[in-house]
Scaffold this active site. Structure first.
Site, PDB file in Angstrom:
ATOM      1  N   SER A  81       0.798  -1.237   0.000  1.00  0.00           N
ATOM      2  CA  SER A  81       0.000   0.000   0.000  1.00  0.00           C
ATOM      3  C   SER A  81       0.826   1.280   0.000  1.00  0.00           C
ATOM      4  CB  SER A  81      -0.909   0.034   1.228  1.00  0.00           C
ATOM      5  OG  SER A  81      -2.105  -0.625   0.961  1.00  0.00           O
ATOM      6  N   LYS A  84       0.767   3.421  -2.990  1.00  0.00           N
ATOM      7  CA  LYS A  84      -0.373   4.322  -3.247  1.00  0.00           C
ATOM      8  C   LYS A  84       0.039   5.777  -3.103  1.00  0.00           C
ATOM      9  CE  LYS A  84      -3.789   1.008  -1.420  1.00  0.00           C
ATOM     10  NZ  LYS A  84      -4.392   0.499  -0.177  1.00  0.00           N
ATOM     11  N   TYR A 207      -2.303  -2.264 -10.556  1.00  0.00           N
ATOM     12  CA  TYR A 207      -2.277  -1.967  -9.121  1.00  0.00           C
ATOM     13  C   TYR A 207      -1.584  -3.117  -8.348  1.00  0.00           C
ATOM     14  CZ  TYR A 207      -3.999  -1.858  -4.339  1.00  0.00           C
ATOM     15  OH  TYR A 207      -4.066  -1.905  -2.977  1.00  0.00           O
ATOM     16  N   TYR A 259      -4.514   3.990   7.548  1.00  0.00           N
ATOM     17  CA  TYR A 259      -5.820   3.349   7.562  1.00  0.00           C
ATOM     18  C   TYR A 259      -6.744   4.044   8.563  1.00  0.00           C
ATOM     19  CZ  TYR A 259      -2.677  -0.158   5.549  1.00  0.00           C
ATOM     20  OH  TYR A 259      -1.718  -0.803   4.823  1.00  0.00           O
ATOM     21  N   VAL A 277       1.024  -3.764   4.000  1.00  0.00           N
ATOM     22  CA  VAL A 277       0.836  -5.052   4.689  1.00  0.00           C
ATOM     23  C   VAL A 277       2.067  -5.941   4.732  1.00  0.00           C
ATOM     24  CG1 VAL A 277      -1.646  -5.441   4.538  1.00  0.00           C
ATOM     25  CG2 VAL A 277      -0.193  -6.091   2.645  1.00  0.00           C
TER      26      VAL A 277
HETATM   27  N1  GLN Z   1      -1.836  -5.215  -2.396  1.00  0.00           N
HETATM   28  C1  GLN Z   1      -2.527  -5.111  -1.142  1.00  0.00           C
HETATM   29  C2  GLN Z   1      -4.024  -5.122  -1.356  1.00  0.00           C
HETATM   30  O1  GLN Z   1      -4.518  -4.499  -2.240  1.00  0.00           O
HETATM   31  C3  GLN Z   1      -2.087  -3.862  -0.425  1.00  0.00           C
HETATM   32  C4  GLN Z   1      -2.766  -3.689   0.897  1.00  0.00           C
HETATM   33  C5  GLN Z   1      -2.000  -2.958   1.940  1.00  0.00           C
HETATM   34  O2  GLN Z   1      -0.770  -2.875   1.930  1.00  0.00           O
HETATM   35  N2  GLN Z   1      -2.730  -2.490   2.917  1.00  0.00           N
HETATM   36  O3  GLN Z   1      -4.755  -5.771  -0.641  1.00  0.00           O
END
Ligand code: GLN
Length: 337
Positions: A81, A84, A207, A259, A277
């Site tokens: 994530s 992003k 993505y 988050y 994650v």
């Molecule tokens: N690739 C993961 C997903 O889309 C990324 C999630 C994350 O790092 N929170 O679920």
């Protein structure tokens, strides 16, 4: 979240302390939390479960280009994530402030990063670029025309943020691509609301690839320091994005980067940050530098346990909290009358 109140709270509105002091504090932060055993390694992407829970790396990159590394700061892991934040910056750079604001938004959902309900509750609006819906909508806006062209734009930009070529972890990519039905559902839902113009499944594939790019804690610190440095990579001197894009990106990270714990994080640590994650966190101190951490065990919101503690410790001891000030004594005209 838990932080240590016994760390002396330094207030600094200017620059980082001297080299030796930063070096010592980075080593301290690593030593202090190395043996902390809380948290669980993510396994909803099957391949992530193979991570060693003992891995722990810390890096501070100064906006002047200095690097301070401790522990497993050069062990590679997937950015997940955290991508992003940097893809958002690239899209803002290409399209400008207003169109991305209208299309993707900047408000926290208060719901988990992969929430479908958040999309439904907001008339199909993805809400912000740090949840999966908003990140997928953001990736769809990348210039390039075709999936290959978008990927080219994305990787060129992320490489420039890191100051080196980043590679895709093919095993993690394939592991997630085989199990990301939920992200595909989110993309289809956005399509049904007219929020994505490109082919939704091709966008999810991009993505998924961007999330599988391999970085280290050192890379995260350099990428963050580029955002702290008005968009110029402090190691290579390359301008990656404008200073305004950095400001916009950091504002979004402050409100949504951790988050549904973003409020608590800002309250305790006082820095815009983004976590992923696989166990990475990047926290940015505008004008000063950035902290990159890596440790796979996560708390229930999906944030690295050791990474949060080490970042909190460094924010306090290096004087990075953007909301902290000390009394500034000036000769005020008429004071004391
Ligand atoms: N690739 C993961 C997903 O889309 C990324 C999630 C994350 O790092 N929170 O679920």
């Amino acid at each position: 979240m838990q932080t240590d109140d016994d760390t002396e709270q330094v207030v600094s509105t200017g620059s980082l302390p001297g080299w030796d002091r930063v070096e010592q504090l980075v080593q301290d932060a690593h030593a202090r939390y190395r043996d902390l055993a809380d948290g669980t390694v993510a396994d909803y992407i099957p391949e992530l479960a193979a991570a060693d829970p003992a891995w722990f790396g810390v890096c501070v990159a100064e906006s002047g280009g200095g690097l301070h590394l401790a522990g497993d700061a050069e062990v590679p892991f997937t950015i997940q994530s955290i991508s992003k934040a940097f893809v958002y910056a690239l899209v803002c750079e290409a399209l400008g402030h207003r169109p991305v604001l209208d299309r993707v938004g900047v408000n926290n959902t208060g719901l988990p990063f992969n929430s479908v309900i958040a999309v439904e509750l907001n008339d199909g609006h993805p809400m912000n670029p740090m949840v999966n819906a908003g990140a997928i909508a953001t990736t769809a806006l990348l210039p390039g025309g075709t999936p290959a062209g978008r990927w080219e734009h994305l990787t060129r930009g992320l490489d420039a943020f890191a100051g080196r070529r980043l590679e895709v972890d093919d095993v993690v990519y394939r592991s997630e691509a085989a199990t990301n039905q939920r992200n595909r559902a989110i993309a289809r839902l956005l399509e049904s609301y007219g929020r994505i113009e490109a082919d939704p499944l091709a966008v999810v594939d991009l993505y998924t690839r961007q999330c599988a790019l391999r970085v280290t804690a050192r890379d995260l610190a350099v990428m963050g320091a580029t955002l702290a440095d008005g968009g110029v990579n402090p190691l290579t001197g390359e301008r990656v994005v404008s200073a305004q894009v950095c400001r916009d990106t950091l504002a979004v990270l402050a409100s949504t980067g951790m988050y549904e714990r973003s409020g608590e994080w800002l309250f305790e640590i006082g820095l815009p940050a983004k976590s992923g994650v696989a166990g990475g966190i990047v926290a940015v101190a505008p004008g000063k530098g950035a902290i990159g951490t890596f440790s796979p065990p996560l708390d229930p919101a999906g944030n690295s346990v050791r990474g949060q503690r080490a970042t909190a410790h460094l924010s306090r001891s290096l004087g990075l909290n953007v909301f902290a000030s000390s009394v500034h004594v000036t000769e005020r005209a008429g004071a004391g009358r």
